[in-house]
Design an enzyme around this catalytic site. Sequence first.
Site, PDB file in Angstrom:
ATOM      1  N   ALA A  69       0.879  -1.171   0.000  1.00 41.68           N
ATOM      2  CA  ALA A  69       0.000   0.000   0.000  1.00 41.68           C
ATOM      3  C   ALA A  69       0.914   1.217   0.000  1.00 41.68           C
ATOM      4  O   ALA A  69       2.074   1.137   0.398  1.00 41.68           O
ATOM      5  CB  ALA A  69      -0.869  -0.015   1.255  1.00 41.68           C
ATOM      6  N   GLY A 114       0.465  -4.824   0.949  1.00 47.04           N
ATOM      7  CA  GLY A 114      -0.709  -4.913   0.067  1.00 47.04           C
ATOM      8  C   GLY A 114      -0.425  -5.668  -1.226  1.00 47.04           C
ATOM      9  O   GLY A 114      -1.344  -6.236  -1.825  1.00 47.04           O
ATOM     10  N   GLU A 117      -0.764  -9.211  -0.313  1.00 42.06           N
ATOM     11  CA  GLU A 117      -2.196  -9.461  -0.111  1.00 42.06           C
ATOM     12  C   GLU A 117      -2.937  -9.542  -1.444  1.00 42.06           C
ATOM     13  O   GLU A 117      -3.860 -10.340  -1.597  1.00 42.06           O
ATOM     14  CB  GLU A 117      -2.781  -8.350   0.774  1.00 42.06           C
ATOM     15  CG  GLU A 117      -2.244  -8.408   2.199  1.00 42.06           C
ATOM     16  CD  GLU A 117      -2.681  -7.215   3.040  1.00 42.06           C
ATOM     17  OE1 GLU A 117      -2.299  -6.072   2.695  1.00 42.06           O
ATOM     18  OE2 GLU A 117      -3.414  -7.410   4.027  1.00 42.06           O
ATOM     19  N   GLU A 137       4.136  -4.994   7.589  1.00 39.54           N
ATOM     20  CA  GLU A 137       3.384  -3.885   8.203  1.00 39.54           C
ATOM     21  C   GLU A 137       3.803  -3.575   9.632  1.00 39.54           C
ATOM     22  O   GLU A 137       3.752  -2.423  10.053  1.00 39.54           O
ATOM     23  CB  GLU A 137       1.872  -4.174   8.157  1.00 39.54           C
ATOM     24  CG  GLU A 137       1.222  -3.970   6.805  1.00 39.54           C
ATOM     25  CD  GLU A 137       1.333  -5.163   5.863  1.00 39.54           C
ATOM     26  OE1 GLU A 137       2.100  -6.111   6.156  1.00 39.54           O
ATOM     27  OE2 GLU A 137       0.633  -5.159   4.838  1.00 39.54           O
TER      28      GLU A 137
HETATM   29  N1  COA Z   1       4.574   3.120  -0.775  1.00 38.19           N
HETATM   30  C1  COA Z   1       4.962   4.287  -1.332  1.00 38.19           C
HETATM   31  N2  COA Z   1       6.080   4.421  -2.043  1.00 38.19           N
HETATM   32  C2  COA Z   1       6.861   3.331  -2.189  1.00 38.19           C
HETATM   33  C3  COA Z   1       6.524   2.100  -1.625  1.00 38.19           C
HETATM   34  C4  COA Z   1       5.316   2.010  -0.882  1.00 38.19           C
HETATM   35  N3  COA Z   1       4.893   0.878  -0.325  1.00 38.19           N
HETATM   36  N4  COA Z   1       7.480   1.196  -1.928  1.00 38.19           N
HETATM   37  C5  COA Z   1       8.387   1.857  -2.676  1.00 38.19           C
HETATM   38  N5  COA Z   1       8.023   3.144  -2.829  1.00 38.19           N
HETATM   39  C6  COA Z   1       8.704   4.204  -3.556  1.00 38.19           C
HETATM   40  C7  COA Z   1       9.915   4.730  -2.784  1.00 38.19           C
HETATM   41  O1  COA Z   1       9.508   5.678  -1.820  1.00 38.19           O
HETATM   42  C8  COA Z   1      10.716   5.330  -3.896  1.00 38.19           C
HETATM   43  O2  COA Z   1      10.149   6.577  -4.258  1.00 38.19           O
HETATM   44  P1  COA Z   1      11.090   7.871  -4.545  1.00 38.19           P
HETATM   45  O3  COA Z   1      11.944   7.445  -5.707  1.00 38.19           O
HETATM   46  O4  COA Z   1      10.107   8.939  -4.889  1.00 38.19           O
HETATM   47  O5  COA Z   1      11.863   8.095  -3.303  1.00 38.19           O
HETATM   48  C9  COA Z   1      10.466   4.372  -5.064  1.00 38.19           C
HETATM   49  O6  COA Z   1       9.269   3.690  -4.754  1.00 38.19           O
HETATM   50  C10 COA Z   1      11.559   3.344  -5.227  1.00 38.19           C
HETATM   51  O7  COA Z   1      11.728   2.651  -4.009  1.00 38.19           O
HETATM   52  P2  COA Z   1      13.154   2.489  -3.263  1.00 38.19           P
HETATM   53  O8  COA Z   1      12.890   2.275  -1.810  1.00 38.19           O
HETATM   54  O9  COA Z   1      14.063   3.607  -3.617  1.00 38.19           O
HETATM   55  O10 COA Z   1      13.682   1.138  -3.952  1.00 38.19           O
HETATM   56  P3  COA Z   1      14.665   0.048  -3.344  1.00 38.19           P
HETATM   57  O11 COA Z   1      15.000  -0.864  -4.470  1.00 38.19           O
HETATM   58  O12 COA Z   1      15.771   0.688  -2.580  1.00 38.19           O
HETATM   59  O13 COA Z   1      13.774  -0.762  -2.246  1.00 38.19           O
HETATM   60  C11 COA Z   1      11.797  -1.873  -1.435  1.00 38.19           C
HETATM   61  C12 COA Z   1      12.652  -1.496  -2.655  1.00 38.19           C
HETATM   62  C13 COA Z   1      10.529  -2.520  -1.942  1.00 38.19           C
HETATM   63  C14 COA Z   1      12.560  -2.879  -0.528  1.00 38.19           C
HETATM   64  C15 COA Z   1      11.469  -0.598  -0.594  1.00 38.19           C
HETATM   65  O14 COA Z   1      10.939   0.385  -1.472  1.00 38.19           O
HETATM   66  C16 COA Z   1      10.468  -0.820   0.512  1.00 38.19           C
HETATM   67  O15 COA Z   1      10.822  -1.346   1.568  1.00 38.19           O
HETATM   68  N6  COA Z   1       9.197  -0.411   0.291  1.00 38.19           N
HETATM   69  C17 COA Z   1       8.175  -0.472   1.300  1.00 38.19           C
HETATM   70  C18 COA Z   1       7.725  -1.901   1.509  1.00 38.19           C
HETATM   71  C19 COA Z   1       6.646  -1.979   2.578  1.00 38.19           C
HETATM   72  O16 COA Z   1       6.850  -1.739   3.743  1.00 38.19           O
HETATM   73  N7  COA Z   1       5.444  -2.319   2.116  1.00 38.19           N
HETATM   74  C20 COA Z   1       4.331  -2.530   2.976  1.00 38.19           C
HETATM   75  C21 COA Z   1       3.447  -1.362   2.950  1.00 38.19           C
HETATM   76  S1  COA Z   1       1.916  -1.777   3.721  1.00 38.19           S
END
Ligand code: COA
Length: 259
Positions: A69, A114, A117, A137
Amino acid sequence: MDVTYETLLLEVNEAGICRLTINRPDKMNALNSQVLDELDQAIDQIEVDADIKGLIITGTGEKAFVAGADIKELSSLDEETGKDVSRKGQDIFQRIEDLDIPVIAAVNGYALGGGCELALSCQIRIADQNAVMGLPEVSLGLIPGYGGTQRLTETVGKAKALELIMTGRFVKADEAEKIGLVNSVSEGSALEDAEKMMAAIQKQGPLAVRNAILAVNQAGKESGYKSEAKLFGELCATDDFKEGTGAFLEKRKPDFSGK
Ligand code: COA
């Protein structure tokens, strides 16, 4: 199809297989409210289009299926709006689970929160080797709110679900297969494997496939055995049943009419 979306790509091939791609590549295909609204509309469209025989859900690019999400949107929720957002996500994913056509997730990278999910609401999950799944989460001070506490438990059992939800740890493709979170890990492309599996399903009696989905979706419910018998009986009255059994006995391939 004439509806256009900003955050989804929808393509239907000549065999009636719809590919729905979550398309927010600059945000790892994270599910903001626009994606959820468009998903809801896309399901409206898929439900009424009798030419669509199967659905494959995937994400744009090579890094992410869906990274969760949208955390920026989540950050401003309070108790009331949080409950509403959870219910909205639950309802949309329930609509995916309730579809009576085969639905496969091709998990092409991160499927977190999400995103995991969403994959769990599909009937079958096929992962690319670079897939990374999990429900992190708790790291945000939350629990999964789009059905993940229920569907992960159904899929991998209570102990493993609680382990993954309480630690929030990520699971790579091989482990995801080992614990039953995905059906298989592709040696090539999850999307191509999903298309091949769809083609194999499309060769079967279409009414039987539909009733199989309806019957299996009742598993664990009190009415499950009753539903199975009713759906089994219904099929015995179809042309497809006569054709399928007749073809076997006559040593030929069946030609199903879907009637
Ligand atoms: N919501 C909003 N934005 C997200 C996102 C999310 N769940 N997951 C990734 N993004 C965005 C990042 O903020 C970044 O945006 P920016 O370029 O404007 O800063 C872009 O996507 C790229 O992500 P980044 O974190 O730079 O890539 P990465 O390869 O270093 O890491 C992940 C990838 C997936 C490990 C990391 O983005 C992450 O941990 N995301 C959140 C995962 C999470 O907790 N999801 C559960 C949510 S309920």
